[in-house]
Design a protein around this motif. Structure first.
Motif, mmCIF file in Angstrom:
data_model
loop_
_atom_site.group_PDB
_atom_site.id
_atom_site.type_symbol
_atom_site.label_atom_id
_atom_site.label_comp_id
_atom_site.label_asym_id
_atom_site.label_seq_id
_atom_site.Cartn_x
_atom_site.Cartn_y
_atom_site.Cartn_z
ATOM 1 N N THR A 120 1.010 -1.359 0.134
ATOM 2 C CA THR A 120 0.029 0.289 0.101
ATOM 3 C C THR A 120 0.877 1.168 0.022
ATOM 4 O O THR A 120 0.623 2.736 0.153
ATOM 5 C CB THR A 120 -0.885 0.228 1.335
ATOM 6 N N ALA A 121 2.179 1.271 0.456
ATOM 7 C CA ALA A 121 2.931 1.864 0.356
ATOM 8 C C ALA A 121 3.218 2.964 -1.328
ATOM 9 O O ALA A 121 3.613 1.657 -2.273
ATOM 10 C CB ALA A 121 4.306 2.199 0.882
ATOM 11 N N PRO A 122 3.310 3.723 -1.502
ATOM 12 C CA PRO A 122 4.062 4.008 -2.340
ATOM 13 C C PRO A 122 5.093 4.453 -2.773
ATOM 14 O O PRO A 122 6.003 4.024 -1.867
ATOM 15 C CB PRO A 122 3.530 6.044 -2.863
ATOM 16 N N ARG A 123 5.169 4.151 -4.146
ATOM 17 C CA ARG A 123 6.543 4.015 -4.970
ATOM 18 C C ARG A 123 7.910 5.055 -4.582
ATOM 19 O O ARG A 123 7.703 6.359 -4.636
ATOM 20 C CB ARG A 123 6.771 3.507 -5.886
ATOM 21 N N ILE A 124 9.211 4.451 -3.746
ATOM 22 C CA ILE A 124 9.722 5.270 -3.738
ATOM 23 C C ILE A 124 11.047 5.154 -4.989
ATOM 24 O O ILE A 124 11.100 3.955 -4.943
ATOM 25 C CB ILE A 124 10.190 6.220 -2.599
ATOM 26 N N MET A 125 12.042 6.402 -4.703
ATOM 27 C CA MET A 125 13.178 6.133 -6.245
ATOM 28 C C MET A 125 14.221 6.624 -4.948
ATOM 29 O O MET A 125 14.419 7.889 -4.233
ATOM 30 C CB MET A 125 12.899 6.762 -7.224
ATOM 31 N N PHE A 126 15.668 5.952 -5.451
ATOM 32 C CA PHE A 126 16.617 6.100 -5.454
ATOM 33 C C PHE A 126 17.796 6.340 -6.431
ATOM 34 O O PHE A 126 17.574 5.100 -7.457
ATOM 35 C CB PHE A 126 17.590 5.253 -3.666
ATOM 36 N N SER A 127 18.783 7.243 -6.932
ATOM 37 C CA SER A 127 19.123 7.261 -7.996
ATOM 38 C C SER A 127 20.983 7.857 -7.676
ATOM 39 O O SER A 127 20.891 7.961 -6.562
ATOM 40 C CB SER A 127 18.669 8.108 -8.962
ATOM 41 N N ALA A 128 22.405 7.505 -8.226
ATOM 42 C CA ALA A 128 23.146 7.711 -8.058
ATOM 43 C C ALA A 128 23.577 7.301 -9.193
ATOM 44 O O ALA A 128 24.009 5.827 -10.789
ATOM 45 C CB ALA A 128 23.642 6.672 -7.104
ATOM 46 N N HIS A 129 24.986 8.606 -9.819
ATOM 47 C CA HIS A 129 25.089 8.283 -11.732
ATOM 48 C C HIS A 129 26.634 7.465 -11.378
ATOM 49 O O HIS A 129 27.367 7.026 -10.821
ATOM 50 C CB HIS A 129 25.550 9.444 -12.187
ATOM 51 N N MET A 130 26.708 6.127 -12.647
ATOM 52 C CA MET A 130 27.891 5.512 -12.870
ATOM 53 C C MET A 130 28.743 6.270 -13.202
ATOM 54 O O MET A 130 29.780 5.297 -13.011
ATOM 55 C CB MET A 130 26.758 4.264 -13.692
ATOM 56 N N ASP A 131 28.695 7.231 -13.784
ATOM 57 C CA ASP A 131 30.077 7.817 -14.719
ATOM 58 C C ASP A 131 30.756 8.608 -13.854
ATOM 59 O O ASP A 131 30.350 8.984 -12.788
ATOM 60 C CB ASP A 131 29.303 8.197 -15.788
ATOM 61 N N THR A 132 31.988 8.556 -14.171
ATOM 62 C CA THR A 132 32.879 9.270 -13.489
ATOM 63 C C THR A 132 33.514 10.537 -14.480
ATOM 64 O O THR A 132 33.528 9.891 -15.771
ATOM 65 C CB THR A 132 34.351 8.705 -12.520
ATOM 66 N N VAL A 133 34.972 11.191 -13.877
ATOM 67 C CA VAL A 133 34.880 12.256 -14.808
ATOM 68 C C VAL A 133 36.240 11.688 -15.939
ATOM 69 O O VAL A 133 36.277 10.868 -14.801
ATOM 70 C CB VAL A 133 35.055 13.106 -14.066
ATOM 71 N N PRO A 134 36.881 11.928 -16.502
ATOM 72 C CA PRO A 134 37.861 11.782 -17.012
ATOM 73 C C PRO A 134 39.295 11.563 -16.072
ATOM 74 O O PRO A 134 40.128 10.335 -15.916
ATOM 75 C CB PRO A 134 38.222 12.229 -18.425
ATOM 76 N N LEU A 135 39.395 12.336 -15.163
ATOM 77 C CA LEU A 135 40.537 12.480 -14.231
ATOM 78 C C LEU A 135 40.703 11.588 -13.155
ATOM 79 O O LEU A 135 41.083 10.673 -12.506
ATOM 80 C CB LEU A 135 40.101 13.537 -13.549
ATOM 81 N N CYS A 136 39.390 9.687 -13.191
ATOM 82 C CA CYS A 136 39.432 8.915 -11.878
ATOM 83 C C CYS A 136 39.697 7.860 -12.936
ATOM 84 O O CYS A 136 40.258 6.139 -12.622
ATOM 85 C CB CYS A 136 37.640 8.636 -11.623
ATOM 86 N N ARG A 137 40.378 7.907 -14.392
ATOM 87 C CA ARG A 137 40.527 6.556 -15.076
ATOM 88 C C ARG A 137 42.048 6.091 -14.332
ATOM 89 O O ARG A 137 42.984 7.122 -14.103
ATOM 90 C CB ARG A 137 41.493 7.400 -16.658
ATOM 91 N N GLY A 138 41.748 4.912 -14.305
ATOM 92 C CA GLY A 138 42.969 4.077 -13.588
ATOM 93 C C GLY A 138 42.919 4.502 -12.083
ATOM 94 O O GLY A 138 44.598 4.131 -11.586
ATOM 95 N N ALA A 139 41.880 4.940 -11.951
ATOM 96 C CA ALA A 139 41.987 4.981 -9.722
ATOM 97 C C ALA A 139 42.265 3.896 -9.489
ATOM 98 O O ALA A 139 41.791 2.495 -9.435
ATOM 99 C CB ALA A 139 40.489 6.033 -9.526
ATOM 100 N N ILE A 140 43.093 3.774 -8.485
ATOM 101 C CA ILE A 140 42.982 2.370 -7.863
ATOM 102 C C ILE A 140 43.056 2.810 -5.878
ATOM 103 O O ILE A 140 43.810 3.877 -5.481
ATOM 104 C CB ILE A 140 44.895 1.950 -7.480
ATOM 105 N N PRO A 141 41.930 2.603 -5.507
ATOM 106 C CA PRO A 141 41.306 3.158 -4.476
ATOM 107 C C PRO A 141 42.014 2.459 -3.423
ATOM 108 O O PRO A 141 42.507 1.230 -3.289
ATOM 109 C CB PRO A 141 39.458 2.345 -4.535
ATOM 110 N N GLN A 142 42.065 2.655 -2.073
ATOM 111 C CA GLN A 142 43.571 2.152 -1.139
ATOM 112 C C GLN A 142 42.593 2.746 0.474
ATOM 113 O O GLN A 142 42.344 4.109 0.785
ATOM 114 C CB GLN A 142 44.858 1.967 -0.993
ATOM 115 N N ILE A 143 42.400 2.668 0.998
ATOM 116 C CA ILE A 143 42.345 2.933 2.806
ATOM 117 C C ILE A 143 43.337 3.804 3.601
ATOM 118 O O ILE A 143 44.478 3.122 2.968
ATOM 119 C CB ILE A 143 40.844 2.192 3.428
ATOM 120 N N ARG A 144 43.635 4.857 3.692
ATOM 121 C CA ARG A 144 44.213 5.360 4.801
ATOM 122 C C ARG A 144 43.557 6.547 5.864
ATOM 123 O O ARG A 144 42.857 7.203 5.557
ATOM 124 C CB ARG A 144 45.224 6.346 3.574
#
Ligand SMILES: [Zn+2]
Length: 390
Positions: free
Chosen positions: A73-97
């Motif tokens: 009975t509850a109305p539908r809600i939406m979440f959104s987040a885009h998949m693309d990144t800016v070209p500057l992120c090419r080759g990114a290797i994430p690490q925790i610091r």
């Protein structure tokens, strides 16, 4: 209820995937895999044909996931987040610091907006694995946000299952609630000159480069370049790319310039664009060869999106505030100096706020995700599903 280790795994996995604008296939595949592991049925997941309607070599469409509600009975809600990144992120290797995720390499990180994507995957997993009662939920992962909000502009509402409100994830602190954003246009000036030998007959040529230079100099002189302030009216403008000419010994007969202009006031945005157009047209007339011939300019606006401002009483704003407060945080309503996918949703009549997921310093090499903020944002999303389930 949220498993922090799983939430971090989703974040690190999605940050490691290269996916600049138009090249989101691997990102969509990874999100799909994760959602199926989380318990989503294949039949809930699809990609639309936004890429085909956009043309120009976009690889894949918007990823749309429609979870049926356990509370029907509850109305539908939406979440959104885009998949693309800016070209500057090419080759990114994430690490925790320390308490942050950073890029090991000299690149952007892509927390904009993979932190939002990961938070949505975490939400789906938490709801399904723990059998948490929830309303019908649409998870939308648009393509091509960074180059002009194209994916979200192409979304068909019927594909989304007609949600009544949206929560877009594309921001910084988990207590921020973006209730407004600005209008923007992208412009292009295509300048045609006359080519001649630069040593033997430069006076018979018309330089497209000189026209471009005069136009930009005039725009700056009039105070319409970069940060613009005319009394209480404010905006920004930029020259983003310039391409032209073929050889040093040839008068440049062609140049293409592109850029953007922004303002919270659609009327002032029109004024900025008028100054650009007029400056290019007058610059074209001001450069002549010895026979009095001039070059020409085709000035066009190539894409745009509209400013919006949500009322504080709007349901999605109220729900977002309550969700943030339920975690002991003080809500921080903001108006953004940038465009968001939410511009397109609001323009089409889907009231949508934008929330932060711990991402900072977008589009810079020192971009990072603040881990505690990201984990808190995951809890804000869960709280939203519980508040809208009532
Ligand atoms: Zn973003």
């Amino acid at each position: 209820m949220i498993n922090n280790d799983r939430a971090m795994e989703h974040l690190m996995d999605l940050l490691a995937i290269e996916g600049p604008t138009g090249r989101e296939t691997q990102v969509a595949a990874a999100i799909t895999r994760k959602l199926i592991e989380a318990g989503c049925r294949k039949s809930w997941i699809r990609t639309d044909d936004a890429h085909r309607r956009l043309g120009d070599g976009y690889e894949t469409g918007n990823l749309i996931v429609r979870l049926p509600g356990t509370i029907r009975t509850a109305p539908r809600i939406m979440f959104s987040a885009h998949m693309d990144t800016v070209p500057l992120c090419r080759g990114a290797i994430p690490q925790i610091r320390g308490g942050r995720v950073v890029s090991k390499s000299d690149t952007g990180l892509g927390g904009d907006d993979r932190s939002g994507c990961a938070a949505m995957v975490t939400l789906a997993e938490t709801l399904l694995k723990n059998k948490v009662p929830h309303p019908p939920i649409t998870l939308l992962f648009p393509i091509a946000e960074e180059n002009g909000l194209h994916g979200s502009r192409m979304v068909r509402f019927e594909d989304l299952g007609n949600p009544v409100m949206g929560f877009n994830l594309d921001g910084q602190e988990p207590n921020e609630i973006v209730i407004g954003a600005m209008s923007s246009v992208r412009w292009q000036a295509e300048i045609t000159g006359i080519s001649t030998h630069a040593g033997l007959a430069p006076h018979k040529g018309v330089s497209a480069g000189l026209i471009a230079s005069r136009a930009m100099a005039r725009i700056a002189q009039e105070g319409y370049f970069g940060r613009i302030e005319k009394g209480h009216r404010k905006g920004t403008s930029n020259l983003g790319t310039m391409h032209g000419g073929e050889a040093n010994n040839q008068v440049m007969d062609n140049a293409v310039l592109t850029g953007e202009c922004r303002s919270h006031s659609p009327a002032f945005l029109d004024q900025i664009v008028r100054v650009y157009r007029k400056s290019f047209e007058q610059a074209a007339l001001s450069v002549t060869n010895d026979a009095g011939r001039t070059g020409s300019v085709e000035f066009s606006v190539i894409s745009d999106y509209r400013a919006f401002r949500l009322k504080k009483t709007e349901t999605c704003v109220r729900i977002a505030r309550e969700a943030v407060e339920s975690l002991g945080l003080a809500p921080n309503p903001l108006v953004m100096d940038a465009g968001l996918d939410a511009n397109n949703f609001n323009e089409k009549g889907l009231p949508t706020v934008t929330l932060g997921t711990g991402s900072h310093r977008f589009h810079q090499v020192d971009e990072y995700v603040e881990i505690q903020e990201y984990l808190t944002a995951c809890r804000v999303l869960l709280a939203i599903t519980q508040l809208t389930a009532r």
